[in-house]
Every structure is written in structure tokens, then in C-alpha cells.
Write an enzyme that holds these catalytic residues in place. Structure first.
Site, mmCIF file in Angstrom:
data_model
loop_
_atom_site.group_PDB
_atom_site.id
_atom_site.type_symbol
_atom_site.label_atom_id
_atom_site.label_comp_id
_atom_site.label_asym_id
_atom_site.label_seq_id
_atom_site.Cartn_x
_atom_site.Cartn_y
_atom_site.Cartn_z
ATOM 1 N N LEU A 37 10.675 -20.896 -3.903
ATOM 2 C CA LEU A 37 9.575 -20.045 -3.431
ATOM 3 C C LEU A 37 8.349 -20.171 -4.340
ATOM 4 C CD1 LEU A 37 8.613 -17.504 -1.666
ATOM 5 C CD2 LEU A 37 9.487 -16.121 -3.547
ATOM 6 N N ASP B 185 0.830 -1.208 0.000
ATOM 7 C CA ASP B 185 0.000 0.000 0.000
ATOM 8 C C ASP B 185 0.863 1.255 0.000
ATOM 9 O OD1 ASP B 185 -2.297 1.482 0.047
ATOM 10 O OD2 ASP B 185 -2.743 1.130 2.161
ATOM 11 N N ARG C 271 0.105 7.670 -2.677
ATOM 12 C CA ARG C 271 0.648 8.738 -1.827
ATOM 13 C C ARG C 271 2.117 9.000 -2.133
ATOM 14 N NH1 ARG C 271 -1.125 5.966 3.362
ATOM 15 N NH2 ARG C 271 -1.770 4.417 1.830
ATOM 16 N N TRP C 272 2.849 7.947 -2.422
ATOM 17 C CA TRP C 272 4.274 8.091 -2.762
ATOM 18 C C TRP C 272 4.407 8.956 -4.018
ATOM 19 C CZ3 TRP C 272 7.443 6.878 -6.899
ATOM 20 C CH2 TRP C 272 8.822 6.825 -6.648
ATOM 21 N N ARG D 111 -5.238 -1.838 8.478
ATOM 22 C CA ARG D 111 -6.476 -2.549 8.127
ATOM 23 C C ARG D 111 -6.138 -3.851 7.416
ATOM 24 N NH1 ARG D 111 -7.658 2.598 6.490
ATOM 25 N NH2 ARG D 111 -6.975 2.178 4.364
ATOM 26 N N HIS E 225 2.694 3.167 -8.968
ATOM 27 C CA HIS E 225 2.552 1.726 -9.247
ATOM 28 C C HIS E 225 3.776 1.220 -10.007
ATOM 29 C CE1 HIS E 225 -1.390 2.056 -7.669
ATOM 30 N NE2 HIS E 225 -1.929 2.657 -8.707
ATOM 31 N N THR F 118 -10.733 -6.800 -5.400
ATOM 32 C CA THR F 118 -12.034 -6.668 -6.058
ATOM 33 C C THR F 118 -12.459 -5.194 -6.034
ATOM 34 O OG1 THR F 118 -12.560 -8.824 -5.099
ATOM 35 C CG2 THR F 118 -14.388 -7.605 -6.053
ATOM 36 N N GLU F 119 -12.194 -4.529 -4.903
ATOM 37 C CA GLU F 119 -12.584 -3.125 -4.741
ATOM 38 C C GLU F 119 -11.787 -2.202 -5.681
ATOM 39 O OE1 GLU F 119 -11.856 -5.221 -2.180
ATOM 40 O OE2 GLU F 119 -13.880 -5.452 -1.374
ATOM 41 N N ARG G 222 1.729 -5.011 6.165
ATOM 42 C CA ARG G 222 1.046 -3.956 5.399
ATOM 43 C C ARG G 222 1.889 -2.688 5.468
ATOM 44 N NH1 ARG G 222 -5.200 -2.454 4.533
ATOM 45 N NH2 ARG G 222 -4.827 -0.760 3.083
ATOM 46 N N ARG H 27 -0.434 8.996 -10.077
ATOM 47 C CA ARG H 27 -0.526 7.774 -9.280
ATOM 48 C C ARG H 27 0.139 6.578 -9.966
ATOM 49 N NH1 ARG H 27 -3.984 7.384 -5.271
ATOM 50 N NH2 ARG H 27 -4.235 5.170 -5.701
ATOM 51 N N ARG I 166 -11.614 1.978 -9.091
ATOM 52 C CA ARG I 166 -10.703 3.117 -9.329
ATOM 53 C C ARG I 166 -10.947 3.680 -10.731
ATOM 54 N NH1 ARG I 166 -5.066 2.384 -6.146
ATOM 55 N NH2 ARG I 166 -6.051 1.923 -4.164
HETATM 56 C C1 FPP Z 1 -1.759 0.137 -3.442
HETATM 57 O O1 FPP Z 1 -1.330 1.464 -3.445
HETATM 58 C C2 FPP Z 1 -1.220 -0.643 -4.543
HETATM 59 C C3 FPP Z 1 -1.953 -1.279 -5.513
HETATM 60 C C4 FPP Z 1 -3.420 -1.216 -5.561
HETATM 61 C C5 FPP Z 1 -1.338 -2.035 -6.594
HETATM 62 C C6 FPP Z 1 -0.072 -2.785 -6.333
HETATM 63 C C7 FPP Z 1 0.591 -3.008 -7.616
HETATM 64 C C8 FPP Z 1 1.926 -2.948 -7.875
HETATM 65 C C9 FPP Z 1 2.939 -2.721 -6.847
HETATM 66 C C10 FPP Z 1 2.415 -3.078 -9.271
HETATM 67 C C11 FPP Z 1 2.590 -4.368 -9.922
HETATM 68 C C12 FPP Z 1 2.487 -5.610 -9.159
HETATM 69 C C13 FPP Z 1 3.110 -6.777 -9.499
HETATM 70 C C14 FPP Z 1 2.808 -7.997 -8.704
HETATM 71 C C15 FPP Z 1 4.085 -6.891 -10.606
HETATM 72 P P1 FPP Z 1 -2.436 2.604 -3.508
HETATM 73 O O2 FPP Z 1 -2.631 2.950 -4.941
HETATM 74 O O3 FPP Z 1 -3.661 2.153 -2.815
HETATM 75 O O4 FPP Z 1 -1.750 3.763 -2.738
HETATM 76 P P2 FPP Z 1 -2.477 4.930 -1.892
HETATM 77 O O5 FPP Z 1 -3.160 4.254 -0.736
HETATM 78 O O6 FPP Z 1 -1.335 5.789 -1.468
HETATM 79 O O7 FPP Z 1 -3.418 5.618 -2.813
#
Ligand code: FPP
Length: 250
Positions: free
Chosen positions: A133, A22, A26-27, A196, A39, A68-69, A190, A35, A73
Site C-alpha cells: 500500500l 471528519d 464533535r466526537w 462536502r 484528534h 490549508t484552511e 467522508r 477537541r 484553527r
Molecule cells: C477533522 O475533524 C480532523 C482533522 C482536521 C485532523 C485529522 C487528524 C487526525 C485524525 C490525527 C492524526 C493523523 C494522522 C495521519 C496520524 P474536525 O476537528 O474538523 O472535527 P469537527 O468537524 O467535529 O470539529
């Protein structure tokens, strides 16, 4: 001073670590970027974490890559995430093979874009013989969905007369879940300071230790993973027993 990696007792590793990645959004915001850039940067953290887990000898690592949620987005972000997944799986399959890592996916996979399904199936098949793994990607996954699906399957068997209600034990129920061949996670991490469970592995995390870190996912590196393992190893896992009972069985 010892590094976190040196502090790890490799004879007492959790067999299964699950992670809610997560903080990508924000990063990115902190960098003044979109955003999607968060990712994209999170893929590097995925690679580091998978490598760290494989090197330590952890048997299962489950990553919550798309819930699912998350379908709610903005369409643009969902498409970018799917593209990123397809690309990462495509690019990393040779590395998975080189490191003896087997890939699995859990979730409502049929709801993913066709391109993603094909790439996933290919990678799962090509890595199926690996014995190190097991990397499990939770995609279009939510625990309430999974539990509801299991209940539907069980109800229909009872209705057909092929299953008796008294045959529905905890272990039978576990076998109806998407994680049927995987041990329950002992540690759930997390990132990003959120505390959560967000519809992740609700049944399977019943006895897991939870580790929360303020580190945002794109900043998560091997060192952070090692710290989580060290922290896990400092805890006493009691499974409902008393501390005294645990000491006496050691
Ligand atoms: C949550 O951050 C992150 C996600 C919903 C997606 C995770 C996906 C990746 C790290 C990329 C690719 C994955 C793989 C397995 C190759 P957020 O967007 O909810 O962040 P925020 O809470 O700051 O808005």
C-alpha cells in the site's frame, strides 16, 4: 450472514481510496472532552483504516490530515495536531515497514513546522522501497492551492517559450499536480455526516464515487471501511456512458 469483509470482491477493489477524516471535534464534545482528545482518538482510526486497506490489497490510500484552511484553527489546536502527527509518524514507521507500506505526503509541506518536515522526510525515505500500500498524507493541502501552483508553473514555462499552449492537455496538466504519480481515487469517503468536498483533490475526484457516513472519525473502524468498499462495489460506474454501453463492454 456474511460480514462486510466477506462480501468484498477482492478482484474489483478501487485502486485508490481517499478519505476526509471528519468529526474529531464533535466526537470529543460528546465525551465532554477537549477537541484535541478527538484528534488523539482519531489516530487509532487511522491505524485501523491503513491496516484494513493494506490487508485488502488496496494500492493507494490518501488521508486528508490537515487542510490549508486548518491553519485558521486556534494556535493551540494546530500545535497539538502537529505534535500528534510527528509522534504518530515516528511511532508508526516501523509498522509501516513491517507491512510493506510506503509513505508519501502531498501539500505545501514547507509550511509545516521544521520538526514535522524532518520526521516526514525520514519516514518517506525509510519506507520508499516498500511495494504494498502507498499511504498518502495530505498535509497543509488544498486543491485550489495545488491547481494554482500548477497553473503558475505552466504559465512560466509558456512565458519562457519552453511550452506551447496546445501542449497543455488534460494528461499534461495532471502531471503538474502533487499526485502526478498516483492514479485518481475511485472512491472518496467522508465521515461525520458532512456532505462536502472541502477543497480536497478537486481535479482528481472528477469521476470518483462518494461515500458519506454519519460515523464520526474517532469511531471509524475496519468494519466501516469494508462497508464503504461493499457500497462502492454495488454501484455502476459509467464515466458518462449509458448503462447499456457499460453492460455491452462487460
Ligand atoms: C477533522 O475533524 C480532523 C482533522 C482536521 C485532523 C485529522 C487528524 C487526525 C485524525 C490525527 C492524526 C493523523 C494522522 C495521519 C496520524 P474536525 O476537528 O474538523 O472535527 P469537527 O468537524 O467535529 O470539529
Amino acid at each position: 450472514m456474511k460480514t462486510a469483509k466477506e462480501e468484498i470482491n477482492t478482484t474489483k477493489l478501487p485502486a485508490h481510496v481517499a478519505i476526509i477524516m471528519d468529526g474529531n471535534g464533535r466526537w470529543a464534545k460528546l465525551q465532554g472532552a477537549a477537541r484535541v482528545f478527538g484528534h488523539q482518538s482519531g489516530v487509532k482510526s487511522v491505524k485501523e483504516t491503513v491496516e484494513a486497506a493494506a490487508e485488502l490489497g488496496i494500492k493507494y490510500l490518501t488521508l486528508y490530515a490537515f487542510s490549508t484552511e486548518n491553519w485558521n484553527r486556534p494556535g493551540e489546536e494546530v500545535s497539538a495536531l502537529m505534535e500528534l502527527l510527528v509522534k504518530a509518524i515516528h511511532d508508526e514507521t516501523p509498522t509501516l515497514n513491517k507491512n510493506n507500506i510506503r509513505l508519501l505526503a502531498i501539500g505545501a509541506l514547507e509550511s509545516l513546522p521544521q520538526k514535522c518536515i524532518i520526521q516526514l522526510q525520514k519516514a518517506v525515505q525509510e519506507t520508499s522501497k516498500n511495494t504494498g500500500l502507498t499511504l498518502v498524507l495530505a498535509l497543509s493541502y488544498s486543491a485550489k492551492w495545488e491547481i494554482t501552483e500548477a497553473v503558475k508553473k505552466i504559465a512560466s514555462e509558456v512565458q519562457k517559450g519552453s511550452l506551447l499552449p496546445e501542449e497543455i492537455t488534460e494528461s499534461f496538466f495532471s502531471k503538474q499536480l502533487t499526485t502526478k504519480d498516483i492514479p485518481d481515487p475511485e472512491l472518496m469517503i467522508r465521515t461525520s455526516g458532512e456532505h462536502r468536498i472541502s477543497n480536497f483533490l478537486l481535479w482528481q475526484l472528477a469521476y470518483a464515487e462518494f461515500y458519506f457516513t454519519d460515523t464520526l472519525w474517532p469511531d471509524f473502524r475496519k468494519e466501516h471501511f469494508y462497508q464503504a468498499i461493499v457500497n462502492y462495489q454495488s454501484r455502476e460506474r459509467r464515466f458518462g456512458k449509458t448503462g447499456e454501453q457499460i453492460k455491452n463492454t462487460k
